[in-house]
Motif scaffolding. Structure first.
Motif, PDB file in Angstrom:
ATOM      1  N   MET A 242      21.521  16.625  14.907  1.00 51.61           N
ATOM      2  CA  MET A 242      22.656  17.031  14.072  1.00 51.61           C
ATOM      3  C   MET A 242      23.133  15.882  13.185  1.00 51.61           C
ATOM      4  O   MET A 242      23.201  14.734  13.624  1.00 51.61           O
ATOM      5  N   PHE A 243      23.492  16.212  11.951  1.00 49.35           N
ATOM      6  CA  PHE A 243      24.121  15.241  11.052  1.00 49.35           C
ATOM      7  C   PHE A 243      25.615  15.277  11.327  1.00 49.35           C
ATOM      8  O   PHE A 243      26.238  16.347  11.316  1.00 49.35           O
ATOM      9  N   SER A 244      26.198  14.103  11.533  1.00 47.85           N
ATOM     10  CA  SER A 244      27.650  14.092  11.713  1.00 47.85           C
ATOM     11  C   SER A 244      28.279  13.335  10.557  1.00 47.85           C
ATOM     12  O   SER A 244      27.619  12.554   9.870  1.00 47.85           O
ATOM     13  N   THR A 245      29.553  13.575  10.328  1.00 44.57           N
ATOM     14  CA  THR A 245      30.293  12.806   9.339  1.00 44.57           C
ATOM     15  C   THR A 245      31.737  12.733   9.831  1.00 44.57           C
ATOM     16  O   THR A 245      32.068  13.286  10.885  1.00 44.57           O
ATOM     17  N   LYS A 246      32.569  12.005   9.075  1.00 46.37           N
ATOM     18  CA  LYS A 246      33.959  11.833   9.506  1.00 46.37           C
ATOM     19  C   LYS A 246      34.889  12.521   8.525  1.00 46.37           C
ATOM     20  O   LYS A 246      34.685  12.432   7.312  1.00 46.37           O
ATOM     21  N   ILE A 247      35.905  13.164   9.060  1.00 44.64           N
ATOM     22  CA  ILE A 247      36.935  13.737   8.199  1.00 44.64           C
ATOM     23  C   ILE A 247      38.219  12.957   8.441  1.00 44.64           C
ATOM     24  O   ILE A 247      38.622  12.786   9.590  1.00 44.64           O
ATOM     25  N   GLY A 248      38.837  12.465   7.382  1.00 47.69           N
ATOM     26  CA  GLY A 248      40.074  11.689   7.552  1.00 47.69           C
ATOM     27  C   GLY A 248      39.982  10.400   6.773  1.00 47.69           C
ATOM     28  O   GLY A 248      38.874   9.944   6.444  1.00 47.69           O
ATOM     29  N   ALA A 249      41.141   9.803   6.497  1.00 47.32           N
ATOM     30  CA  ALA A 249      41.194   8.642   5.607  1.00 47.32           C
ATOM     31  C   ALA A 249      40.723   7.366   6.290  1.00 47.32           C
ATOM     32  O   ALA A 249      39.884   6.648   5.773  1.00 47.32           O
ATOM     33  N   ALA A 250      41.233   7.096   7.458  1.00 41.95           N
ATOM     34  CA  ALA A 250      40.905   5.822   8.108  1.00 41.95           C
ATOM     35  C   ALA A 250      39.948   6.067   9.260  1.00 41.95           C
ATOM     36  O   ALA A 250      39.997   7.107   9.913  1.00 41.95           O
ATOM     37  N   ASP A 251      39.092   5.084   9.492  1.00 39.44           N
ATOM     38  CA  ASP A 251      38.081   5.230  10.536  1.00 39.44           C
ATOM     39  C   ASP A 251      38.678   5.526  11.908  1.00 39.44           C
ATOM     40  O   ASP A 251      38.146   6.296  12.695  1.00 39.44           O
ATOM     41  N   ASP A 252      39.836   4.879  12.193  1.00 34.00           N
ATOM     42  CA  ASP A 252      40.397   5.036  13.545  1.00 34.00           C
ATOM     43  C   ASP A 252      41.040   6.410  13.755  1.00 34.00           C
ATOM     44  O   ASP A 252      41.191   6.866  14.888  1.00 34.00           O
ATOM     45  N   THR A 253      41.437   7.088  12.652  1.00 34.32           N
ATOM     46  CA  THR A 253      42.038   8.418  12.845  1.00 34.32           C
ATOM     47  C   THR A 253      41.052   9.530  12.486  1.00 34.32           C
ATOM     48  O   THR A 253      41.334  10.697  12.684  1.00 34.32           O
ATOM     49  N   ALA A 254      39.922   9.140  11.924  1.00 36.60           N
ATOM     50  CA  ALA A 254      38.985  10.153  11.432  1.00 36.60           C
ATOM     51  C   ALA A 254      38.372  10.938  12.589  1.00 36.60           C
ATOM     52  O   ALA A 254      38.141  10.395  13.664  1.00 36.60           O
TER      53      ALA A 254
ATOM     54  N   THR B  69      35.238  13.264  14.037  1.00 36.42           N
ATOM     55  CA  THR B  69      33.822  13.553  13.803  1.00 36.42           C
ATOM     56  C   THR B  69      33.626  15.054  13.636  1.00 36.42           C
ATOM     57  O   THR B  69      34.135  15.844  14.443  1.00 36.42           O
ATOM     58  N   VAL B  70      32.950  15.434  12.572  1.00 39.01           N
ATOM     59  CA  VAL B  70      32.569  16.833  12.393  1.00 39.01           C
ATOM     60  C   VAL B  70      31.061  16.863  12.145  1.00 39.01           C
ATOM     61  O   VAL B  70      30.473  15.837  11.811  1.00 39.01           O
ATOM     62  N   TYR B  71      30.474  18.031  12.330  1.00 40.51           N
ATOM     63  CA  TYR B  71      29.028  18.149  12.143  1.00 40.51           C
ATOM     64  C   TYR B  71      28.702  19.101  11.002  1.00 40.51           C
ATOM     65  O   TYR B  71      29.421  20.093  10.775  1.00 40.51           O
ATOM     66  N   LEU B  72      27.641  18.778  10.285  1.00 39.98           N
ATOM     67  CA  LEU B  72      27.076  19.750   9.347  1.00 39.98           C
ATOM     68  C   LEU B  72      26.276  20.718  10.210  1.00 39.98           C
ATOM     69  O   LEU B  72      25.444  20.270  11.018  1.00 39.98           O
ATOM     70  N   ARG B  73      26.503  21.988  10.044  1.00 40.05           N
ATOM     71  CA  ARG B  73      25.899  22.935  10.994  1.00 40.05           C
ATOM     72  C   ARG B  73      24.362  22.854  10.983  1.00 40.05           C
ATOM     73  O   ARG B  73      23.746  22.845   9.913  1.00 40.05           O
ATOM     74  N   PRO B  74      23.732  22.819  12.166  1.00 40.03           N
ATOM     75  CA  PRO B  74      22.266  22.845  12.220  1.00 40.03           C
ATOM     76  C   PRO B  74      21.719  24.273  12.263  1.00 40.03           C
ATOM     77  O   PRO B  74      20.500  24.474  12.234  1.00 40.03           O
ATOM     78  N   GLU B  75      22.591  25.261  12.384  1.00 42.11           N
ATOM     79  CA  GLU B  75      22.188  26.676  12.291  1.00 42.11           C
ATOM     80  C   GLU B  75      23.407  27.430  11.747  1.00 42.11           C
ATOM     81  O   GLU B  75      24.555  27.045  12.007  1.00 42.11           O
ATOM     82  N   THR B  76      23.150  28.493  11.003  1.00 39.69           N
ATOM     83  CA  THR B  76      24.284  29.264  10.465  1.00 39.69           C
ATOM     84  C   THR B  76      24.910  30.127  11.567  1.00 39.69           C
ATOM     85  O   THR B  76      26.030  30.605  11.429  1.00 39.69           O
ATOM     86  N   ALA B  77      24.165  30.302  12.648  1.00 38.44           N
ATOM     87  CA  ALA B  77      24.583  31.206  13.722  1.00 38.44           C
ATOM     88  C   ALA B  77      25.998  30.919  14.242  1.00 38.44           C
ATOM     89  O   ALA B  77      26.793  31.841  14.438  1.00 38.44           O
ATOM     90  N   GLN B  78      26.316  29.623  14.460  1.00 38.84           N
ATOM     91  CA  GLN B  78      27.627  29.337  15.064  1.00 38.84           C
ATOM     92  C   GLN B  78      28.778  29.684  14.126  1.00 38.84           C
ATOM     93  O   GLN B  78      29.879  30.004  14.570  1.00 38.84           O
ATOM     94  N   GLY B  79      28.537  29.609  12.800  1.00 35.75           N
ATOM     95  CA  GLY B  79      29.562  30.042  11.842  1.00 35.75           C
ATOM     96  C   GLY B  79      29.851  31.527  11.994  1.00 35.75           C
ATOM     97  O   GLY B  79      30.956  32.010  11.690  1.00 35.75           O
TER      98      GLY B  79
ATOM     99  N   ILE C  21      30.360  24.978   6.167  1.00 32.85           N
ATOM    100  CA  ILE C  21      29.233  24.175   6.657  1.00 32.85           C
ATOM    101  C   ILE C  21      29.721  23.099   7.627  1.00 32.85           C
ATOM    102  O   ILE C  21      29.088  22.810   8.633  1.00 32.85           O
ATOM    103  N   LEU C  22      30.858  22.510   7.315  1.00 31.56           N
ATOM    104  CA  LEU C  22      31.439  21.501   8.210  1.00 31.56           C
ATOM    105  C   LEU C  22      32.144  22.229   9.349  1.00 31.56           C
ATOM    106  O   LEU C  22      32.978  23.101   9.103  1.00 31.56           O
ATOM    107  N   MET C  23      31.789  21.882  10.568  1.00 36.07           N
ATOM    108  CA  MET C  23      32.431  22.554  11.710  1.00 36.07           C
ATOM    109  C   MET C  23      32.855  21.515  12.744  1.00 36.07           C
ATOM    110  O   MET C  23      32.204  20.493  12.931  1.00 36.07           O
ATOM    111  N   ARG C  24      33.929  21.830  13.438  1.00 38.51           N
ATOM    112  CA  ARG C  24      34.487  20.893  14.432  1.00 38.51           C
ATOM    113  C   ARG C  24      33.490  20.613  15.553  1.00 38.51           C
ATOM    114  O   ARG C  24      32.679  21.469  15.897  1.00 38.51           O
ATOM    115  N   SER C  25      33.634  19.439  16.146  1.00 36.10           N
ATOM    116  CA  SER C  25      32.678  19.048  17.179  1.00 36.10           C
ATOM    117  C   SER C  25      32.751  19.978  18.398  1.00 36.10           C
ATOM    118  O   SER C  25      31.742  20.192  19.080  1.00 36.10           O
ATOM    119  N   GLU C  26      33.948  20.571  18.647  1.00 32.71           N
ATOM    120  CA  GLU C  26      34.074  21.473  19.811  1.00 32.71           C
ATOM    121  C   GLU C  26      33.106  22.651  19.715  1.00 32.71           C
ATOM    122  O   GLU C  26      32.608  23.158  20.721  1.00 32.71           O
TER     123      GLU C  26
END
Ligand code: GAP
Length: 443
Positions: A133-145, A147-157, A71-76
């Motif tokens: 799109m809902f976004s969230t951060k992956i990573g421990a610290a804000d500066d290195t985290a 951004t990833v998105y929760l998929r808005p369609e299953t199609a891209q997966g 469900i979590l996918m890279r911003s690219e």
């Protein structure tokens, strides 16, 4: 007529809650708009919808590859798919009550020319594009985290696993990939029960074709979609096909047909069928080595897309029936046996007769082992049990009575089966029960 329709919706929403199909998400903390929790019966019904879909479109075919992507996918991914730039709805906010609205859905009459808030009459702000799109951060610290998105369609997966699937299975064109899973959209105005939610499920197919065959394939998939809808018991008199106007097409689509449904709150989208051309594979820089011609080509894509929750709602609306039985009004769900959450309920005629209970438990266990979706119901009198099972759509009620035990020797080891829609009853031998029930499961 409008009142009657609103009434039907209210009845369905109330039944869904009372009988444990659907609850408001986070309800004990005041609810979370656009999020819904499915209770036991709802989860069973959802599973039946999804199994029927997977069987028809994946298991029964030779040219379809199932997938379950993250469900979590890279911003690219979402930059390439055009969602970062283009997956937005126009939004306006009321300066007084701060309610937000989709500008394109505002009714000009109610809003006094589109400038007034429909809720409080306050002034509406300027319309701006709001990315869903809902976004969230992956990573421990804000500066290195990252951004990833929760998929808005299953199609891209599906698209991002095109190469993996081709390398693993070497499919020949045409072939498809299918996925059932959650999708998330930060809808400005989630509404109409489960119709428009922020978290929902999709069942999607990306069917890869040679470009010159798109028209034939499009028509084929439109028919396949309609066949599935019929097979699950959708009221087809409420289903309409809309050829989406070119100016209303999604950013990836060359042609889209929406299947619309007459919901009590209006005619709105149920499912969609899109011709995505080579938009996605080209943007992800993917191609296909055609062994027949020796060339590398970018296949085109036909995409049948189904919302699971909308299928659920349309089926509840299709199935909800009121009639009169034995001088009383009853409400029941006319669900097909392969879709109903409970296939059959087993009851002893009287719950305080150990010999009836023992026999009933034995019949129940045998059916439960075979079908799973079997309930044991000994609450209240038989009439009440029938009403309760009718209301959740159970097609068969099986009753073990004194004849079963041999009071009438001709009926020894037989049970009564009562049919939900007609109320008719017939006697069937216990030894024949499994075959009898199987014969009624038509899809
Ligand atoms: N991959 C193509 C796609 O996602 P879409 O028309 O945006 O196309 C496909 O969505 C289906 O997903 C819709 O036809 C509908 O059944 C369902 N759907 C879309 N947004 C939804 C929402 N907010 N709540 C519930 N179902 C939704």
């Amino acid at each position: 007529m409008q009142n009657e329709e609103n009434n039907v919706m209210e009845k369905i929403v109330s039944l869904a809650k009372r009988r444990g199909f659907i609850f408001q998400g986070s309800e004990i903390y005041g609810g979370l708009a656009g999020a819904w929790d499915y209770g036991h019966l709802g989860a069973e019904l959802l599973n039946n919808i999804k199994s029927s879909w997977w069987k028809k479109f994946v298991s029964d075919r030779e040219d379809m590859y199932g997938i379950r992507a993250a469900i979590l996918m890279r911003s690219e991914v979402w930059e390439a798919s055009g969602h970062v730039a283009g997956f937005a709805d126009p939004m306006t906010e009321c300066a007084k009550c701060h309610h937000r609205f989709r500008t394109d859905q505002l009714d000009a009459e109610k809003t006094d020319g589109g400038m007034k808030c429909p809720d409080c009459g306050g002034a509406l702000g300027e319309s701006r594009q709001f990315n869903m799109m809902f976004s969230t951060k992956i990573g421990a610290a804000d500066d290195t985290a990252a951004t990833v998105y929760l998929r808005p369609e299953t199609a891209q997966g599906i698209f991002v696993n095109f190469k993996n699937t081709v390398d693993a299975y070497h499919p020949k064109l045409p072939f498809g990939m299918a996925q059932i899973g959650k999708a998330f959209r930060n809808e400005i105005t989630p509404r109409d029960f489960i119709f428009r939610s922020r978290e929902f499920e999709q069942m999607e197919i990306e069917y890869y074709i040679r470009p010159e065959t798109w028209e034939v394939q499009f028509e084929y998939w439109q028919n396949e979609m309609a066949d599935w809808m019929k097979s699950v018991g959708m009221d087809m008199s409420k289903v309409h096909v809309l050829d989406v106007a070119p100016e209303d097409l999604a950013h990836y689509s060359k042609r889209t047909v929406d299947f619309e449904f007459d919901y009590p709150f209006g005619k709105k989208e149920l499912f969609g069928l899109a011709y995505r051309g080579s938009f996605d594979l080209t943007n992800h820089k993917l191609d296909y080595h055609d062994e027949e011609t020796g060339e590398n080509i970018v296949p085109h894509v036909i995409e049948p897309s189904f919302g699971v929750d909308r299928a659920f709602l349309a089926l509840m609306i299709s199935a909800y029936t009121e009639d009169e039985m034995n001088g009383e009004t009853r409400a029941y769900l006319k669900l097909a046996p392969h879709i109903a959450p409970v296939l059959a309920a087993v009851s002893p005629l009287l719950r305080n007769k150990p010999e009836l209970v023992e026999k009933s438990r034995a019949v129940f266990s045998a059916l439960k082992k075979e079908f799973g979706r079997i309930a044991y119901d000994d609450n209240g009198n038989i009439g009440k049990r029938y009403r309760r099972q009718d209301e959740i759509g159970t097609p068969f009620c099986i009753v073990i009575d004194f004849d079963t035990l041999g009071e009438n020797p001709a009926n020894l080891d037989t049970v009564t089966i009562r049919h939900r829609d007609t109320g008719n009853q017939e006697r069937v031998a216990i030894a024949e029960l499994i075959t009898f029930i199987k014969s009624k499961i038509t899809a």
